[in-house]
Motif scaffolding. Structure first.
Motif: not given
Lengths: 330, 464, 329
Positions: C7-14, C58-61
């Motif tokens: 995993v590299n520099n993973l970004k996940m925003y809601y 992932l959820p929708n948002n």
């Protein structure tokens, strides 16, 4: 010098379940859950007594029975030398000032429609101690200060959902403290909190017990925290006390096989050789139909024939170390 | 500061409500009905119950004139002729004299001469059903003066129809003057039989008619004062929705019906919800015998077929609108009681209720302070959902003729429509509007209630 | 050698009404074949979001903003959903969700539910699936005679084992376990952890264990990553991180777990509460709660750096200064 504040004598609480149609037709007796089955202990002034056990051992029921929120089936509750077991709700009202409860879930234990001021003021209002509003406010601010929510003025008009779990649990403690109680039952007060803030709440209890001489019964499943804040610990299994002694003695020289298993199941917060080893097999049986004799015997690694026939007495093997096992020796 | 949380919640709630199409639609429809109910006196000049014989019975709506076969139907005339509408053909016009009432008019006669007030009417349709003139007049003259007053219609052929004539000696205090085409003395004066219809005879022709007020005095001049003449010619075309069998205005009945339906629905639902909430909380919180008793009672109420019982009871108790409201309420509390009870049962187990008990709170205190505020949102949704039911019950009872005959409700409109032949006449403008109004109003409450339920019901929250 | 999961520099925003919740904000780590990694952190630090991101559930948002996830060298973030669903989810990576034991269908037999998982993801015949379901139950320590039991006939610990068996149904290369023992009593937790240990030994499973409980991770993982406010603050071999934590948060969190055998002492805690991930503090995200923080900490965000040697990475400007204080008995 230590003075007994609270005493539970052979407390029992049975719940009568409904019979199924099949059971009624077969003439079976009404199933009874022996949630608390003959628990006795004393709490001294300023002492924290831990009640430890797995879910279903009856510790939560015990907490409610101690405060007469549930009427005990048998036994006596003595507070400050007076037997309060038989008091009516009306007579109990005065004692409720001295006996308080802190709940497990800081998100459930407050009415979401009340602000912090109203939540903490509520016990005063119920007890009719709210004649002078300025006095009430002063009392609330002082109590918030005591649970280290500072500056107190900033909190009083907020709502529970605006606060973090740790802050809410302090509010819950403040609500219990506002009546200046002598005795507080804390039912899993930190199990819903994040690990990094548990200590704050536990140390608050510790400080209150030392500085204000408040006595606590700390009900928990977490032997590790109990070991660090309790003076004495009671280990419960299926409604019965299996071992009762000081925290140090319990941790360093446990005598009951269940206590031993419980201690070994508490994982240390660092890697250890050999990994996890579960000592006891299986899980806590249904309390509606407990095993005969010693209730642990089907799971006990040292069980002998006598264990399934005869229920072991809770005996003092010296130095106030009580244990209920046929084979316990000093 | 102190109420901050409340306002935050309130705005959040409103935003959420508006964001749902169903809620928005419901609000719009309800808003419309509330406007109609409030503005009823502005929207219609007639009283829905007391103003009868405005038009011929079962008159069609005015706009029906454009439909084939209706072009010659007489239009209802309902007007007042003030001094501006009259021409003083002869005699001295005194209308701006100070002592005369606003819009009234007066003439001073010259002895020995006819004084005349004339109003021209161009009448081009079939003869109307009835006509009716009404005014008040007074005469100021000396003792020796004799005055003869007459109310005359002159038809296009020049034939005079003297509808009314009176000889007066000296002065006269204000008097009512009432001319109706159904009066027997009118018919005899005109030389008609009692079976003739005066209006049909007089208005048989099409063309220029004159309405004439004529005075003749002997001796000294007389001052004749008249208030505006209320003219009511009952046509076969009337108003927005036509007329009922008694010539009552259907449009005003529809408009005022919105008032009554809203009031009945809301009051009945309020009573029902009040009973339901009280019983629900008591059952849920106290439990035991109380719970057992009320829930069995609710079961009984639920298993009774409500409508037949309502029919029997309302015919026994009497046709008063409040009786109906109370009856409906008594049969509608069960659903609220059940919802509130189940919510109370869960609230009762919530830690904050136990916390209050641990501080010594009494049952009453806990129910009022901790349970009630937390069931209010649910109750609110239940209330809104009960309203359409109450409206429908009332409409049904009225339709069956068991409603209050002195209250203008939609059910009563439908009842009259059915009883007096609107169905056979295919007078859909009489039948459809109240039916649609009942449907729409009920629907708006259902929409709003559903949306409230969606937002406020904890059960739905958990699902989200 | 190529890592199993990289995993590299993973970004996940809601995205929420008021902006973006930066649940995972620049996270990198790798899991070798046969290795087990623990992902530790408090509630709201983004550790559960990690699990859903890895499986693309992932959820929708929620949306992935940046970074890459490579499974056996193959980028799986950009892969078409259809391919990912068919070839990866459950076949190569499976998950034990938090509270999954309560998600068992109460009206279906336990064994059939496991068999169904096999049939959905593989072209197995019914009989074959049933047989394998029985074997899986045995593997997690449940007598296969209980294949025909319903969930209510199982105790909590057994249900959790059944859920583990279900996750093993398609012989995955990697198991992601999100708080697998949180709802269980200590004694049962010990039993379930023991079962997981045995499975790893027997099958050489790779595992990512997500938990708030550092004790659980200590007993089951070779490697540990400690997350705070969407970022990894300390990462390395379990022994090194546990015995000599270098990040003040890691140190504080570890001290918050009282050791039952230690002499009686007050329970440690970290003052303050975790930041709001809508607007995380500038600089080091732990700086508002950190006793060592200075001006630099409040402005410059520290990078995860090799400081301890042997793959021990820390994101802290003050890592050296914790020094001896951090050494634990």
């Amino acid at each position: 010098m230590s003075q007994v504040v609270f005493e539970a004598k052979n407390l029992k609480k049975y719940f009568y379940l409904r019979k199924t149609l099949k059971d009624s037709l077969q003439g079976k007796p009404t199933p009874i859950v022996h949630a608390v089955d003959g628990v006795s202990f004393t709490v001294n002034k300023g002492e924290i007594v831990g009640v430890v056990g797995e879910s279903g051992c009856g510790k939560t029921t015990l907490g409610r029975v101690l405060l007469k929120l549930i009427e005990p089936t048998a036994g006596n509750i003595v507070f400050e030398g007076k037997d309060i077991t038989k008091l009516t709700a009306e007579q109990m009202k005065l004692y409720r000032r001295k006996l308080q409860l802190v709940f497990q879930d800081p998100f459930e234990s407050m009415n979401p429609r009340m602000d912090i001021y109203s939540i903490i003021a509520e016990p005063l209002r119920i007890q009719g101690l709210d004649k002078d509003e300025a006095e009430v406010e002063a009392k609330i601010l002082k109590t918030l200060d005591e649970v280290e929510l500072k500056p107190a003025e900033e909190y009083i008009y907020r709502y529970p959902h605006e606060l973090s779990g740790g802050q809410r649990q302090r509010i819950a403690i403040a609500r219990a403290l506002v009546l200046d109680p002598e005795f507080i039952v804390a039912d899993e007060p930190v199990s819903m909190l994040d690990v990094s803030i548990r200590g704050e709440v536990l140390n608050l209890m510790l400080r209150l017990s030392k500085e204000r001489d408040v006595s606590f019964v700390y009900i928990t499943h977490d032997l590790a925290t109990a070991r660090h804040i309790c003076n004495r610990i009671i280990v419960m299994y299926l409604g019965e006390t299996v071992e009762q002694c000081t925290a140090d003695e319990l941790v360093y020289s446990p005598l009951h096989p269940y206590t031993k298993a419980l201690i070994s199941a508490v994982l240390p917060p660092k890697p250890q050789e050999g990994g996890v080893k579960a000592i006891l097999e299986g899980e806590v049986p249904n309390a509606a139909n407990p095993p005969s004799g010693c209730r642990l015997h089907p799971r006990c690694p040292i069980a002998k024939e006598i264990c399934s026939k005869q229920s072991p007495e809770l005996r003092d093997i010296g130095n106030n170390h009580l244990v209920a096992c046929h084979f316990a020796k000093k | 500061m102190k109420k901050r949380g409340f306002w935050v919640n309130a705005t959040k709630f409103c935003r959420e409500f508006i964001s749902k199409p169903q809620g928005r639609l419901g609000l719009i429809i309800l808003g419309l009905f509330i406007f109609v109910a409030v503005a009823a006196p502005i929207l219609t000049p007639y009283d829905p119950i007391d103003d009868l014989y405005l038009a011929e019975g079962m008159a069609k709506p005015a706009w029906a004139k454009v439909l084939p076969g209706n072009s010659k139907l007489p239009v209802t005339v309902h007007t007042r002729l003030g001094f501006n509408e009259w021409q003083v053909a002869s005699g001295e016009d005194l209308h701006n004299a100070e002592e005369i009432k606003e819009n009234a008019f007066a003439i001073k006669t010259t002895p020995g001469e006819f004084s005349k007030l004339v109003h021209d009417v161009n009448y081009k349709t079939d003869p109307p059903g009835n006509f009716h003139f009404e005014t008040r007049y007074s005469i100021d003259a000396s003792e020796e003066t004799t005055t003869v007053l007459a109310f005359v219609i002159v038809d296009p052929n020049g034939k005079e129809w003297r509808l009314w004539e009176k000889k007066i000696f000296g002065s006269l205090k204000p008097q009512d003057l009432l001319i109706d085409s159904r009066q027997l003395d009118l018919k005899t004066r005109l030389g008609l039989t009692i079976f003739d219809e005066a209006s049909k005879v007089i208005f048989a022709k099409k063309g220029q008619y004159k309405v004439l007020l004529r005075a003749y005095s002997e001796g000294e001049p007389a001052i004749i004062t008249m208030e505006p003449v209320a003219v009511n010619i009952q046509g076969k075309l009337h108003g927005v929705l036509g007329a009922d069998h008694m010539g009552g205005d259907l449009w005003s009945q529809l408009i005022y019906g919105a008032r009554i339906s809203l009031i009945i629905g809301i009051v009945a639902a309020l009573i029902a919800v009040f009973i339901g909430t009280a019983i629900g909380i008591a059952s849920g919180y106290i439990g035991g015998f109380v719970d057992e008793f009320f829930m069995r009672l609710a079961d009984v109420m639920l298993s009774i077929p409500t409508m037949p019982v309502l029919i029997i009871l309302s015919s026994l108790i009497g046709k008063n609108i409040w009786n109906v409201v109370i009856l409906i309420a008594l049969f509608s509390w069960t659903s609220t009681a059940r919802i509130v009870r189940s919510q109370t049962l869960t609230l009762k187990e919530r830690a904050f209720v136990e916390a209050a008990r641990a501080s010594g709170a009494s049952k009453t205190y806990t129910m009022l302070v901790h349970i009630l505020p937390n069931v209010i949102p649910l109750v609110f949704a239940a209330l809104v959902l009960l309203i359409p039911g109450a409206i429908l019950y009332e409409a049904t009872l009225s339709f069956l003729g068991l409603g209050d005959p002195t209250t203008p409700t939609w059910g009563r409109m439908l009842h009259n429509a059915r009883s007096f032949g609107a169905f056979t006449m295919r007078a859909w403008w009489w039948i459809l509007p109240p039916g649609l109004a009942i449907t729409l109003l009920s629907l708006s409450f259902v929409f709003i209630g559903n949306t409230l339920d969606e937002i406020l019901n904890p059960r739905n929250k958990e699902r989200a | 050698m190529m890592a199993l999961l990289e995993v590299n520099n993973l970004k996940m925003y809601y995205s929420v009404r008021r902006g973006d919740v930066k649940a995972v904000d620049g996270v990198s780590f790798e899991i070798e074949k046969g290795e087990s990694m623990g992902l530790a952190g408090e509630s709201g630090c983004g550790k559960s979001s990690m699990a859903t991101t890895l499986l693309r559930l992932l959820p929708n948002n929620g949306r992935i903003v940046d970074g890459s996830i490579k499974f056996n060298g193959q980028e799986i973030l950009t892969m078409p959903e259809e391919q990912f669903r068919k070839e990866y989810r459950w076949q190569k990576m499976s998950i034990i969700f938090q509270g999954a034991m309560n998600a068992l269908n109460p009206v279906l037999r336990i064994g059939d539910q496991i068999a169904e998982a096999i049939i959905t993801h593989e072209n197995a015949s019914k009989a074959e699936a049933k047989k394998r379901a029985g074997d899986l139950l045995e593997m997690v320590g449940i007598n296969s005679a209980r294949y025909r039991n319903y969930p209510h006939e199982f105790s909590g610990g057994m249900k959790q084992r059944a859920v583990i068996a279900m996750a093993l149904a398609c012989n995955p290369d990697l198991i992601i376990a999100d708080e697998p023992t949180t709802a269980l009593d200590v004694m049962v937790q010990a039993q379930v952890l023991e079962a997981i240990q045995d499975l790893r030994k027997k099958m050489g499973l790779s595992m990512m264990l997500i938990s708030h409980d550092l004790s659980v991770i200590a007993q089951t993982c070779d490697k540990v990553a400690i997350m705070y406010a969407g970022r990894i603050v300390e990462y390395g071999p379990a022994k090194m991180v546990y015995n000599a934590p270098m990040h003040p948060y890691a140190y504080g969190l570890l001290s918050s777990f009282p050791d039952i055998k230690a002499p009686k002492s007050p329970v440690q805690s970290i003052p303050g509460s975790p930041p709001n991930l809508l607007e995380p503090p500038s600089g080091c995200r732990f700086s508002p709660r950190c006793p060592l923080a200075d001006a630099k900490c409040r402005t410059v965000e520290p990078e995860l750096e090799h400081l301890g040697g042997n793959g021990h990475l820390v994101a802290c400007h003050k890592a050296g200064q914790l020094g001896k204080v951090g050494e634990r008995a």
